[in-house]
Design a protein around this motif. Structure first.
Motif, short mmCIF file in Angstrom:
data_model
loop_
_atom_site.label_atom_id
_atom_site.label_comp_id
_atom_site.label_asym_id
_atom_site.label_seq_id
_atom_site.Cartn_x
_atom_site.Cartn_y
_atom_site.Cartn_z
N ARG A 12 31.75 15.69 36.86
CA ARG A 12 32.67 15.97 35.76
C ARG A 12 32.21 17.20 34.99
N GLY A 13 33.03 18.23 34.99
CA GLY A 13 32.73 19.45 34.28
C GLY A 13 31.80 20.41 35.00
N ILE A 14 31.39 20.06 36.23
CA ILE A 14 30.48 20.91 37.00
C ILE A 14 31.16 21.29 38.31
N TYR A 15 31.33 22.59 38.52
CA TYR A 15 32.01 23.09 39.71
C TYR A 15 31.16 24.15 40.39
N ILE A 16 31.32 24.24 41.71
CA ILE A 16 30.65 25.30 42.47
C ILE A 16 31.70 26.03 43.29
N ARG A 17 31.40 27.26 43.63
CA ARG A 17 32.28 28.04 44.49
C ARG A 17 31.57 28.22 45.82
N PRO A 18 32.00 27.48 46.87
CA PRO A 18 31.36 27.64 48.17
C PRO A 18 31.54 29.06 48.69
N LYS A 19 30.51 29.56 49.38
CA LYS A 19 30.56 30.90 49.94
C LYS A 19 30.72 30.80 51.45
N LEU A 20 31.29 31.82 52.04
CA LEU A 20 31.49 31.86 53.47
C LEU A 20 30.21 32.35 54.14
N ASN A 21 29.72 31.58 55.13
CA ASN A 21 28.53 31.94 55.86
C ASN A 21 28.89 33.01 56.89
N ASP A 22 28.18 34.12 56.87
CA ASP A 22 28.47 35.24 57.77
C ASP A 22 28.24 34.89 59.24
N TYR A 23 27.30 34.00 59.51
CA TYR A 23 26.94 33.69 60.89
C TYR A 23 27.85 32.65 61.52
N THR A 24 28.16 31.59 60.76
CA THR A 24 28.96 30.50 61.33
C THR A 24 30.44 30.61 61.01
N GLY A 25 30.78 31.35 59.96
CA GLY A 25 32.17 31.45 59.55
C GLY A 25 32.66 30.25 58.76
N LYS A 26 31.75 29.33 58.47
CA LYS A 26 32.09 28.13 57.69
C LYS A 26 31.61 28.29 56.26
N THR A 27 32.15 27.47 55.37
CA THR A 27 31.72 27.54 53.97
C THR A 27 30.36 26.87 53.81
#
Length: 68
Positions: A12-27
């Motif tokens: 609650r009230g805590i959010y993250i922004r996943p980043k795209l992995n350059d090697y796998t193409g997944k977040t």
């Protein structure tokens, strides 16, 4: 925005922004310890690290703690 997956709600009230992995193409999610440190700093709290974890972070020991 949360329903679309960006940003991702951690608590609650805590959010993250996943980043795209350059090697796998997944977040890739942020490091959990980093998230805890940022939350603690914003709340004016202190996180204390166990001595064994401190030794591991400093490179003095390579042993990992047993997590069940």
């Amino acid at each position: 925005m949360v329903q679309s997956g960006v940003p991702e709600r951690v608590a609650r009230g805590i959010y993250i922004r996943p980043k795209l992995n350059d090697y796998t193409g997944k977040t890739a999610r942020a490091n959990l310890i980093t998230v805890m440190e940022v939350v603690a700093m914003s709340r004016g709290e202190t996180i204390q690290v166990h001595g064994a974890e401190t030794a591991r972070r400093l490179g003095i020991s390579t042993q990992m703690s047993g997590i069940s």
